[in-house]
Design a protein around this motif. Structure first.
Motif, short mmCIF file in Angstrom:
data_model
loop_
_atom_site.label_atom_id
_atom_site.label_comp_id
_atom_site.label_asym_id
_atom_site.label_seq_id
_atom_site.Cartn_x
_atom_site.Cartn_y
_atom_site.Cartn_z
N GLU A 414 0.82 -1.21 0.00
CA GLU A 414 0.00 0.00 0.00
C GLU A 414 0.86 1.26 0.00
N CYS A 415 1.99 1.21 0.72
CA CYS A 415 2.91 2.35 0.71
C CYS A 415 3.37 2.64 -0.71
N GLU A 416 3.74 1.61 -1.42
CA GLU A 416 4.21 1.77 -2.80
C GLU A 416 3.10 2.32 -3.69
N GLN A 417 1.90 1.74 -3.56
CA GLN A 417 0.79 2.19 -4.39
C GLN A 417 0.44 3.64 -4.10
N GLN A 418 0.39 4.00 -2.81
CA GLN A 418 0.07 5.38 -2.45
C GLN A 418 1.12 6.35 -2.98
N MET A 419 2.39 5.96 -2.88
CA MET A 419 3.46 6.82 -3.39
C MET A 419 3.28 7.09 -4.88
N LYS A 420 2.98 6.03 -5.66
CA LYS A 420 2.84 6.18 -7.11
C LYS A 420 1.63 7.03 -7.47
N VAL A 421 0.51 6.77 -6.81
CA VAL A 421 -0.71 7.52 -7.10
C VAL A 421 -0.54 8.99 -6.73
N ALA A 422 0.01 9.22 -5.54
CA ALA A 422 0.19 10.60 -5.09
C ALA A 422 1.15 11.35 -5.99
N THR A 423 2.24 10.72 -6.39
CA THR A 423 3.22 11.37 -7.26
C THR A 423 2.58 11.76 -8.59
N ASP A 424 1.80 10.85 -9.16
CA ASP A 424 1.14 11.13 -10.44
C ASP A 424 0.18 12.32 -10.33
N PHE A 431 3.06 19.99 -8.99
CA PHE A 431 3.65 20.01 -7.64
C PHE A 431 4.54 18.78 -7.42
N ASP A 432 5.35 18.85 -6.39
CA ASP A 432 6.32 17.79 -6.11
C ASP A 432 5.81 16.87 -5.01
N TYR A 433 6.23 15.62 -5.10
CA TYR A 433 5.91 14.64 -4.06
C TYR A 433 6.94 14.80 -2.94
N VAL A 434 6.50 15.35 -1.81
CA VAL A 434 7.35 15.61 -0.63
C VAL A 434 6.67 14.91 0.54
N SER A 435 7.31 13.88 1.10
CA SER A 435 6.56 13.05 2.05
C SER A 435 7.44 12.39 3.09
N GLU A 436 6.77 11.87 4.13
CA GLU A 436 7.37 10.94 5.07
C GLU A 436 6.32 9.94 5.53
N PHE A 437 6.77 8.73 5.81
CA PHE A 437 5.92 7.71 6.42
C PHE A 437 6.31 7.59 7.88
N ILE A 438 5.34 7.83 8.78
CA ILE A 438 5.58 7.63 10.21
C ILE A 438 5.04 6.24 10.55
N VAL A 439 5.93 5.37 10.99
CA VAL A 439 5.60 3.95 11.15
C VAL A 439 5.07 3.70 12.56
N MET A 444 0.98 2.96 8.85
CA MET A 444 1.87 4.06 8.56
C MET A 444 1.05 5.32 8.28
N HIS A 445 1.42 6.43 8.93
CA HIS A 445 0.84 7.72 8.60
C HIS A 445 1.66 8.29 7.43
N HIS A 446 1.02 8.37 6.28
CA HIS A 446 1.70 8.83 5.07
C HIS A 446 1.47 10.34 4.96
N ILE A 447 2.43 11.12 5.41
CA ILE A 447 2.29 12.57 5.43
C ILE A 447 2.89 13.16 4.16
N ILE A 448 2.02 13.75 3.34
CA ILE A 448 2.43 14.36 2.07
C ILE A 448 2.19 15.87 2.19
N ASP A 449 3.21 16.65 2.01
CA ASP A 449 3.03 18.10 2.10
C ASP A 449 2.88 18.69 0.70
N LEU A 450 1.69 19.19 0.43
CA LEU A 450 1.45 19.88 -0.83
C LEU A 450 1.88 21.33 -0.62
#
Length: 528
Positions: A414-424, A431-439, A444-450
Motif C-alpha cells: 500500500e505504501c508503494e501504491q500510495q506513493m505512485k498515485v500521489a506522485t502522479d 507540484f512535487d511529491y514531498v513526504s514521510e511515512f511515520i511507522v 503508517m501515517h503517510h504525510i504528504i506536504d502539498l
C-alpha cells in the motif's frame, strides 16, 4: 460599513456589539480584542482559500476554567461561536484561523500552567497553553529524567492541542492520544467534567488509569467540537541510562526500494526491537531541511535548481539529492534500553538491512553524522527533544502555502501504491511529491506536504484541485485520511460514511444545540 472585521453567521452587528460588551465586562478590554491589528495573526492561513472565508470576529484570552464557563454562557446567549486554539501552531492542517468566517477565537495560550509532574510514575497534567518546550525546560530545571513525545514542529506546539487533533511523534510514545490519560473538559452548557477516574473525589489515579467506569468518552473530545479541553494528562517516558539511546539513519538510493524498506522494518517494529515511531522520509522532505533563507529572504530552495514551471524533472531532483547527500528514502529510527540491550538489538537491525540491501544501504550513526543539522534535528525528536530549529520544509517552494495530506497505509504494498498515485496526481498539477511515512504499531501515517505559492492565484487554484483529487482518489481506493485541514474537513467527514457522520451530528445536537463550539471542526456543523 461594519466596525468589526467580521461578524458571526446570522448575528447582527448590534447583537455582536452587546456580546462583546459582556465579554469585556467579564475579562476586561485587554483580553477581548476586535481591532484588526490584534486579529492579524489569526487571519494568516496556509490553505488555498481566501482569508476572507476564515476571518475571526474577535479573540478572547481566558485565564481560568471559571472564566471559560462564563464565556460559553455569553456565547449561548448571543449565538457567537467560539473557535478554540491552544497555541495555534497546527502546522500543515490549518493555523489559528477558524473554519468559518466570524467565529471568535478562544485562545487558551494564557492558560499555561504545568499543574503537576510526577517523576515517579512518569506523567504530567498540563493546561492548553503549555508547549512541549515549556515541559522540556521544566524537566531540565528540576533535573527530572523524563521525556515527552513531541511532533515535528515541537517547540511551538501544545501537548493538549496536538493530542486533541490526534497528532503523532517519534519516540516509543509516538501515538499521542494513546499515551494521554484523563481530561478536564468544559461542555457547551458550562458544565465541567473530568474523564477516567477524574470524577472520583480525591482521585489518586486520574493520570494513571485511563478507563474509570462506564463508557470511555475521552475520544469524543478529540478532532471534535463537543467540548473545550482545559487540562490533559500526558504519560512521559523515563529516559534510558547512559549509553541506552542509539539513533541512526539509513539512506537508500532508489525510489522503488520503498516496499522492501517497509517490509524489512515492520517485523522489527512489531517485535519492539525498534520501539519508536520511526520514519521513512523521501528526498524532497529531507533536502528541504537544508534549505535556508538569509535576512533578506534570499537563499536556497527548489527554484535555485529549477526555474521552469511544473514539478521537478527527475534529473533536477537528482541534482538536489547529490548536493545535499540525501537518499531517495531516508530511514530514521532509534534503539532504547540498557547499553547491552541496545548493542544486541543493533546487531539485529543492522544485520537485517545489510542482508536485504547489501551495498545499497548506507548506515549512519551519531558518530558518522557528526554535526549534520538534520540528523541532529531527528535525534532530538526521537528522544523527545523540543527544538527551536526553523522547520525548513516550508522553504521548499516558498510563498507560504502548505497542506498536509495524511492518508493511512497498512502494508508495504500500500505504501508503494500510495506513493505512485500521489506522485502522479501531484505532478499532474505541477507540484512535487514531498513526504514521510511515520511507522506506527500496525500502520503508517503517510504525510504528504502539498507545498505551493499562496501569492499566485492560479497556483492556489491548482493546489485546491490537486488536494481535492488526492482525497477523492485515495478515498475511492479505501485509504482513510486520518487528519486534515479546515478547507477539507467536511469532505473527509463524508468519506467515512453517513452513519458515522450522523452519530457525530447527533452528539453535537445533544451537547451543543446552539452550535457555539467551533462549528465546522471535523465537518461537524449544525448550520451546514
Amino acid at each position: 460599513m461594519s466596525r468589526f472585521v467580521a461578524l458571526p453567521k446570522g448575528v447582527s452587528e448590534e447583537t455582536f456589539a452587546r456580546a462583546i460588551s459582556e465579554y469585556r465586562a467579564l475579562l476586561g478590554e485587554g483580553r477581548v480584542r476586535t481591532d484588526p491589528a490584534s486579529l492579524q495573526s489569526y487571519m494568516k492561513i496556509m490553505i488555498p482559500e481566501s482569508e476572507e472565508l476564515h476571518k475571526p470576529s474577535a479573540v478572547i484570552y481566558p485565564k481560568s476554567v471559571q472564566e471559560i464557563q462564563k464565556i460559553v454562557g455569553i456565547a449561548n446567549k448571543y449565538k457567537t461561536p467560539l473557535w478554540t486554539v491552544s497555541t495555534g501552531k497546527n502546522m500543515g492542517y490549518g493555523t489559528a484561523a477558524p473554519a468559518t468566517r466570524g467565529q471568535i477565537v478562544l485562545d487558551l495560550k494564557t492558560m499555561n500552567r504545568i499543574v503537576h509532574v510526577d517523576e515517579e510514575l512518569g506523567y504530567c497534567l498540563v493546561e492548553p497553553g503549555v508547549t512541549y518546550y515549556d515541559l522540556q525546560q521544566h524537566f531540565k530545571k528540576n533535573r527530572m529524567n523524563l521525556w515527552v513525545d513531541v511532533p515535528a514542529p515541537s517547540a511551538m506546539a501544545s501537548p493538549v492541542g496536538n493530542t486533541a487533533d490526534r497528532g503523532v511523534g517519534y519516540t516509543p510514545y509516538g501515538e499521542h492520544f494513546l499515551f494521554s490519560c484523563g481530561m478536564e473538559v468544559v461542555l457547551a452548557n458550562g458544565d465541567v467534567i473530568r474523564t477516567g477516574t477524574g470524577g472520583l473525589a480525591n482521585s489518586s489515579s486520574w493520570q494513571t488509569n485511563k478507563w474509570g467506569n462506564g463508557p470511555y468518552v475521552d475520544g469524543l473530545f478529540t478532532q471534535s467540537n463537543l467540548g473545550i479541553i482545559t487540562k490533559l494528562g500526558v504519560w512521559l517516558m523515563k529516559g534510558p541510562p547512559p549509553g541506552g539511546y542509539y539513533p541512526f539513519l539509513m539512506k537508500f538510493p532508489k525510489v522503488e526500494m520503498l516496499p522492501d524498506i517497509i517490509k524489512t522494518l515492520m517485523p522489527l517494529r512489531m517485535s519492539q526491537i525498534i520501539p519508536n515511531a520511526c520514519i521513512v522520509v523521501n528526498a524532497g522532505w529531507e533536502a528541504a531541511g537544508y534549505f535556508t533563507y538569509d535576512k533578506n529572504g534570499k537563499g536556497t530552495n527548489r527554484e535555485t535548481f529549477y526555474k521552469g514551471k511544473g514539478s521537478l524533472p527527475p534529473k533536477v531532483f537528482q541534482q538536489i539529492m547529490d548536493k545535499y547527500d540525501v537518499g531517495a528514502w531516508n530511514f530514521y529510527a532509534a534503539l532504547y534500553g540498557s547499553p547491552e540491550q541496545v548493542a544486541l538489538n543493533w546487531k539485529y537491525v543492522s544485520g537485517a538491512f545489510k542482508q536485504k540491501f547489501g551495498k545499497d544501504v548506507r548506515i549512519i550513526t551519531e558518530k558518522e553524522a557528526k554535526d549534520d543539522p538534520i540528523f541532529e534535528y531527528r535525534r532530538q525528536l526521537m528522544m523527545g527533544g523540543s527544538t527551536l530549529q526553523e522547520f525548513g520544509l516550508y522553504n521548499w517552494r516558498g510563498g507560504g502555502g502548505s497542506m498536509w495530506f495524511a492518508p493511512v497505509a497498512a502494508r508495504p504494498s500500500e505504501c508503494e501504491q500510495q506513493m505512485k498515485v500521489a506522485t502522479d496526481i501531484l505532478n499532474k498539477y505541477g507540484f512535487d511529491y514531498v513526504s514521510e511515512f511515520i511507522v506506527g504499531w500496525r500502520d503508517m501515517h503517510h504525510i504528504i506536504d502539498l507545498l505551493y505559492d499562496r501569492t499566485q492565484p492560479e497556483e492556489m487554484k491548482r493546489a485546491y484541485k490537486c488536494f481535492d483529487e488526492l482525497l477523492t482518489v485515495f478515498t475511492k481506493n479505501g485509504y482513510g485520511t486520518y487528519r486534515t485541514n479546515t478547507a477539507f474537513m467536511d469532505k473527509v467527514s463524508r468519506s467515512y460514511g453517513e452513519g458515522m457522520r450522523d452519530i457525530h451530528h447527533k452528539l453535537k445536537r445533544a451537547l451543543d444545540p446552539n452550535n457555539i463550539l467551533a462549528p465546522g471542526k471535523s465537518g461537524i456543523n449544525l448550520q451546514a
